[in-house]
Motif scaffolding. Structure first.
Motif, short mmCIF file in Angstrom:
data_model
loop_
_atom_site.label_atom_id
_atom_site.label_comp_id
_atom_site.label_asym_id
_atom_site.label_seq_id
_atom_site.Cartn_x
_atom_site.Cartn_y
_atom_site.Cartn_z
N LEU A 113 17.90 -18.17 -0.50
CA LEU A 113 17.45 -17.11 0.40
C LEU A 113 18.33 -17.02 1.64
O LEU A 113 18.68 -18.03 2.24
CB LEU A 113 16.01 -17.36 0.86
N SER A 114 18.69 -15.78 2.01
CA SER A 114 19.40 -15.58 3.28
C SER A 114 18.48 -14.78 4.19
O SER A 114 17.69 -13.96 3.72
CB SER A 114 20.66 -14.76 3.06
N ALA A 115 18.62 -14.99 5.49
CA ALA A 115 17.82 -14.25 6.45
C ALA A 115 18.06 -12.75 6.26
O ALA A 115 19.18 -12.33 6.00
CB ALA A 115 18.20 -14.67 7.86
N THR A 116 16.98 -11.95 6.37
CA THR A 116 17.14 -10.50 6.15
C THR A 116 17.85 -9.84 7.33
O THR A 116 18.42 -8.78 7.19
CB THR A 116 15.78 -9.83 5.92
N THR A 117 17.82 -10.48 8.49
CA THR A 117 18.57 -9.95 9.63
C THR A 117 19.99 -10.50 9.58
O THR A 117 20.16 -11.70 9.42
CB THR A 117 17.92 -10.39 10.96
N PRO A 118 21.01 -9.64 9.70
CA PRO A 118 22.39 -10.14 9.63
C PRO A 118 22.66 -11.16 10.74
O PRO A 118 22.10 -11.06 11.84
CB PRO A 118 23.23 -8.89 9.84
N LYS A 119 23.55 -12.12 10.43
CA LYS A 119 23.86 -13.23 11.35
C LYS A 119 24.22 -12.77 12.76
O LYS A 119 23.71 -13.29 13.75
CB LYS A 119 25.03 -14.06 10.79
N VAL A 120 25.13 -11.77 12.84
CA VAL A 120 25.60 -11.33 14.15
C VAL A 120 24.44 -10.79 14.98
O VAL A 120 24.29 -11.10 16.17
CB VAL A 120 26.68 -10.23 13.99
N THR A 121 23.60 -9.98 14.32
CA THR A 121 22.48 -9.37 15.03
C THR A 121 21.50 -10.43 15.50
O THR A 121 21.05 -10.42 16.65
CB THR A 121 21.74 -8.39 14.09
N ILE A 122 21.18 -11.37 14.60
CA ILE A 122 20.16 -12.36 14.95
C ILE A 122 20.65 -13.27 16.05
O ILE A 122 19.89 -13.70 16.92
CB ILE A 122 19.72 -13.18 13.69
N GLN A 123 21.97 -13.51 16.07
CA GLN A 123 22.50 -14.36 17.11
C GLN A 123 22.36 -13.70 18.48
O GLN A 123 22.00 -14.34 19.46
CB GLN A 123 23.97 -14.70 16.83
N GLY A 124 22.61 -12.40 18.50
CA GLY A 124 22.44 -11.65 19.74
C GLY A 124 20.98 -11.64 20.17
O GLY A 124 20.65 -11.78 21.35
N TYR A 125 20.10 -11.50 19.20
CA TYR A 125 18.67 -11.37 19.48
C TYR A 125 18.06 -12.68 19.95
O TYR A 125 17.28 -12.73 20.90
CB TYR A 125 17.97 -10.87 18.22
N MET A 126 18.43 -13.79 19.29
CA MET A 126 17.80 -15.07 19.57
C MET A 126 18.58 -15.91 20.59
O MET A 126 18.05 -16.86 21.15
CB MET A 126 17.67 -15.91 18.29
N GLY A 127 19.87 -15.59 20.77
CA GLY A 127 20.67 -16.42 21.68
C GLY A 127 21.48 -17.45 20.91
O GLY A 127 22.50 -17.92 21.36
N ASP B 31 0.84 -1.21 0.00
CA ASP B 31 0.00 0.00 0.00
C ASP B 31 0.87 1.26 0.00
O ASP B 31 0.44 2.31 0.44
CB ASP B 31 -0.94 -0.03 1.21
N GLY B 32 2.10 1.13 -0.46
CA GLY B 32 2.94 2.31 -0.66
C GLY B 32 3.75 2.77 0.54
O GLY B 32 4.35 3.83 0.52
N PHE B 33 3.78 2.01 1.62
CA PHE B 33 4.65 2.40 2.74
C PHE B 33 5.98 1.67 2.62
O PHE B 33 6.08 0.50 2.94
CB PHE B 33 3.99 2.04 4.09
N ASP B 34 7.00 2.35 2.13
CA ASP B 34 8.28 1.70 1.91
C ASP B 34 9.11 1.71 3.19
O ASP B 34 8.91 2.56 4.07
CB ASP B 34 9.04 2.40 0.78
N PRO B 35 10.06 0.75 3.29
CA PRO B 35 10.90 0.72 4.50
C PRO B 35 11.74 1.98 4.61
O PRO B 35 12.17 2.56 3.61
CB PRO B 35 11.78 -0.52 4.28
N MET B 36 11.97 2.44 5.85
CA MET B 36 12.71 3.68 6.04
C MET B 36 14.20 3.44 6.17
O MET B 36 14.99 4.35 6.01
CB MET B 36 12.21 4.38 7.30
N MET B 37 14.56 2.21 6.55
CA MET B 37 15.98 1.90 6.73
C MET B 37 16.30 0.62 5.98
O MET B 37 15.40 -0.13 5.61
CB MET B 37 16.28 1.67 8.22
N SER B 38 17.60 0.36 5.83
CA SER B 38 17.99 -0.92 5.25
C SER B 38 17.73 -2.03 6.28
O SER B 38 17.56 -1.75 7.47
CB SER B 38 19.48 -0.90 4.90
N ASP B 39 17.69 -3.27 5.81
CA ASP B 39 17.45 -4.40 6.71
C ASP B 39 18.46 -4.41 7.85
O ASP B 39 18.11 -4.61 9.01
CB ASP B 39 17.54 -5.73 5.93
N ALA B 40 19.75 -4.21 7.49
CA ALA B 40 20.80 -4.28 8.50
C ALA B 40 20.63 -3.19 9.55
O ALA B 40 20.76 -3.42 10.75
CB ALA B 40 22.17 -4.18 7.84
#
Lengths: 416, 310
Positions: B204-218, B74-83
């Protein structure tokens, strides 16, 4: 050099140079097999065929497999399974074949035990057969490591660890086998070498030797009857085919083998296409991770009985730890079949159903091996551990009792 | 006949062993979990019988959601990059274009009300703990307003193309039905799973970078390329619907997929993880028929040869 006259036919041309007519007589048309046999006598030919199937499918897999911890998993699961035309088919044939060949080996082996085909001149057949069993086991184990999945890794870890139990040299031996302190890239590449080169080469020699060892004592028959092969062969060649007790390897013996092969191949390819999961454990589709132990670790089905003997002794007895007792029992279980011809003290060569005591022993052994196999896969907790202990102990007792049982049986039969 | 009796003995020994090491062992090692509940009936904070208003819903959406979420449909584009957004929130916030279609309605409404209970990650975000779920709970919102947002999300979400539509699309673009179907299913996968999980064999690769997701999920969420084989569709069906039930204490949130969306995800995992399934099932009968003919001919030949010696 002998003088060669001009050959009148291509056959003669080859015969002059290679003696093909005599060779085919010795190997095929005048290689005599007893007539009184059932389909269990076709297992040898089935094994030869399966060896060929594994060799050929293995060669195709070898063209794409990469023996490197960083590449192995994807080279199998992606390159071979997705990219290569019919790569999946070759992998399924190879994996299912490796599993099913053990079923045929066990049938072959227990047919030999049931009919007493390991004694009175047939000891070398038995010994060379057991040597092949050891080689096939090593081939199966080394091959299982190659896809580098979780089960590959942890089975390699557990089995190489077993050698650590050997007194004095154990610790160093484990490092020597692994080529590192833990299961690693060096372990993978050396097991790759063993799987595709050293063991298959030795196997080819052992198979030739196994066949050769059949030539003098001849194949056993359903009744365990001894007769003069030369007399029977002459009868056959003279035209009394119905009266003779022997048949030639080609075409008569193989005609039956081909039919058995046909039926077997239907079963085999059914598994290849529709029921391959048993030979390709789902856990092995997770890439090897040395930091994440799977909930349940178990070997392929054909090693379960000896694995359960290893686990069966789980508590200290006579001041020896459960682990060491298990290792000793494991060594016993893996070596004891080899001396079968000398444990059976009865001179009678007859099917087990005609031997009053051996019959009972045989079926108890079959039940015990099935129990060991089933409990070898189940988690060794609670009652399972005790079933494992009882069946491991029974296995040892059965073999220790065999000389006594067969001596008594010989006396009983002799007294009659 | 004697040979058949021997065969029966051999076959029964094999079957008993087989039963023990396959069906029975699996039953013991992998006890059956609860079946999937696609109504998410444990979630009762929002009255989902209320009819949502799309226009009001869009207004609420703009006021409350667009600061973090995109909705490209509906036209709302992301404001930042995934990272960058991953660095800001711990995990890349989802684009909500497909949210109205792939998430079950009751789940979606209750998720907006309180994400932590809906996704069943209370063990990671205890009430008085130091860690806070990246998305705040909208429990202060009335049920009607929440249902308005849900109605808006449903209205903008592109509808799934049915089998016939996919076939005509494949014909038009000169691609295989397998490819277009896989592409459609991949969109669902990306939306539902692709922020944390790789699907290497599907590119396909996860849109969240590996380092970040590891911190987030454990820990790093696994690549799912072979999960259709290692876990099987039956297990996945229960697990995705309610991870805690199958893997107690896992960091993976309950995703709340509708029955259809979950089937599409599993279909995608099959298309990527086991792409030769169709080829296998087509070749099987041919090979077996060939061997049947071989066995019959071999039998006839055996009869002929052995009639001379018996």
């Amino acid at each position: 050099m002998a003088e060669f006259k001009k050959a009148d036919s291509m056959l003669e041309w080859f015969d002059q140079r290679l003696g093909v007519i005599n060779f085919s007589k010795v190997m095929m048309t005048e290689y005599w097999i007893p007539k009184n046999i059932n389909f269990l006598w076709a297992m040898g030919a089935l094994l030869m065929m399966m060896f060929g199937v594994l060799l050929i499918s293995g060669i195709f897999l070898l063209m794409y497999y990469k023996p490197d911890v960083a590449l192995a998993f994807d080279s199998v699961n992606y390159t071979i399974m997705h990219d290569v035309a019919y790569g999946w088919l070759f992998r399924h044939i190879h994996a299912v074949g490796a599993s099913v060949i053990f079923l045929v080996i066990y049938i072959h082996m227990f047919t030999g035990i049931y009919y007493g085909s390991y004694k009175k001149g047939r000891e070398m057949i038995w010994l060379s057969g057991m040597l092949l069993f050891v080689l096939f086991s090593a081939e199966g184990f080394s091959g299982y490591m190659l896809p580098w999945g979780q089960m590959s890794y942890w089975a390699a870890y557990v089995i190489t660890e077993i050698f650590g139990g050997i007194p004095v040299i154990g610790g160093d031996l484990v490092v020597w086998i692994r080529g590192n302190f833990y299961v690693s890239d060096s372990t993978l590449t050396r097991f790759f070498m063993l799987h595709v080169l050293l063991i298959p080469v030795v196997m080819l020699g052992a198979i030739a030797f196994h066949f050769y060892s059949l030539r003098f004592p001849h194949v056993n028959n359903e009744a365990g009857e001894f007769f003069d092969y030369d007399v029977e062969a002459e009868k056959y060649l003279a035209g009394d085919k119905k009266g003779s007790k022997v048949i030639p390897f080609w075409p008569v013996f193989l005609a039956k083998d081909f039919f058995v092969m046909g039926v077997f191949l239907i079963f085999f390819f059914y598994l290849v296409f529709y029921y391959y999961g048993f030979a390709m454990d789902p856990v092995n589709f997770d890439k090897a991770d040395g930091l994440k132990t799977p909930t349940h670790i178990y070997p392929e089905w054909y090693f379960l009985w000896s694995y359960e003997v290893l686990r069966g002794f789980f508590f200290e007895m006579f001041g020896i730890s459960g682990k060491d007792l298990g290792l000793m029992a494991f060594a016993f279980a893996n070596g004891i079949f080899l001396v079968m011809p000398w444990l059976d003290r009865s001179p009678t060569v007859a099917p087990a159903n005609q031997r009053p005591y051996f019959k009972i022993w045989f079926w108890l052994l079959m039940i015990d091996l099935i129990v060991l196999t089933i409990f070898g896969k189940l988690p060794p907790t609670g009652a399972n551990a005790w079933v494992g202990f009882a069946s491991s102990l029974s296995f040892i007792v059965l073999f220790l009792a065999l000389p006594v049982i067969t001596t008594l049986e010989a006396k009983k039969l002799g007294a009659k | 006949m004697k040979e058949l009796k021997i065969l029966a003995v051999v076959a029964s020994l094999v079957l008993v062993t087989f039963y023990g090491i396959e069906p029975y062992a699996h039953h013991v090692m992998h006890p059956e979990g609860k079946p999937a509940d696609f109504k998410f009936s444990d979630l009762k904070n929002v009255d989902t019988s209320l009819k949502g208003d799309v226009t009001a819903g869009k207004e609420s959406f703009v006021n409350n959601c667009t600061a973090c979420h995109s909705l490209t449909a509906d036209g709302f584009d992301p404001m930042m990059s995934d990272a960058d957004s991953a660095a800001a929130y711990g995990v890349t916030p989802p684009d909500l274009s497909l949210a109205g279609r792939i998430y079950e309605k009751n789940f979606l409404a209750n998720f907006i009300f309180d994400p932590v209970t809906a996704t069943k990650v209370e063990h990671k975000y205890p009430a008085n703990g130091s860690k806070v779920y990246p998305m705040p709970a909208y429990s202060w919102m009335g049920a009607q307003e929440i249902m308005n947002i849900v109605a808006y999300l449903e209205s903008v979400s592109p509808k799934a193309i049915d089998e016939a539509g996919l076939a005509s699309l494949a014909a038009k673009e000169e691609r295989t039905l397998f490819d277009v179907s896989r592409e459609q299913n991949a969109e669902v996968f990306k939306s539902a799973c692709g922020r944390c999980h790789d699907m290497k064999y599907g590119g396909l690769s996860a849109t969240t970078p590996k380092v970040t997701i590891q911190g987030y999920m454990g820990s790093t969420p696994p690549d799912l390329s072979q999960y259709i084989i290692s876990r099987g569709s039956h297990y996945l069906d229960g697990f995705i619907n309610n991870p805690q039930e199958y893997l107690h204490g896992t960091g993976m949130p309950r995703v709340g997929l509708s029955e259809q969306a979950q089937a599409e995800v599993i279909e995608y995992m099959t298309q990527v993880g086991d792409p030769k399934k169709t080829e296998r099932e087509e070749l099987g009968p041919k090979v077996l028929l060939y061997l049947l003919i071989f066995a019959i001919l071999a039998y006839l030949w055996k009869r002929k040869i052995w009639s001379e010696v018996h």
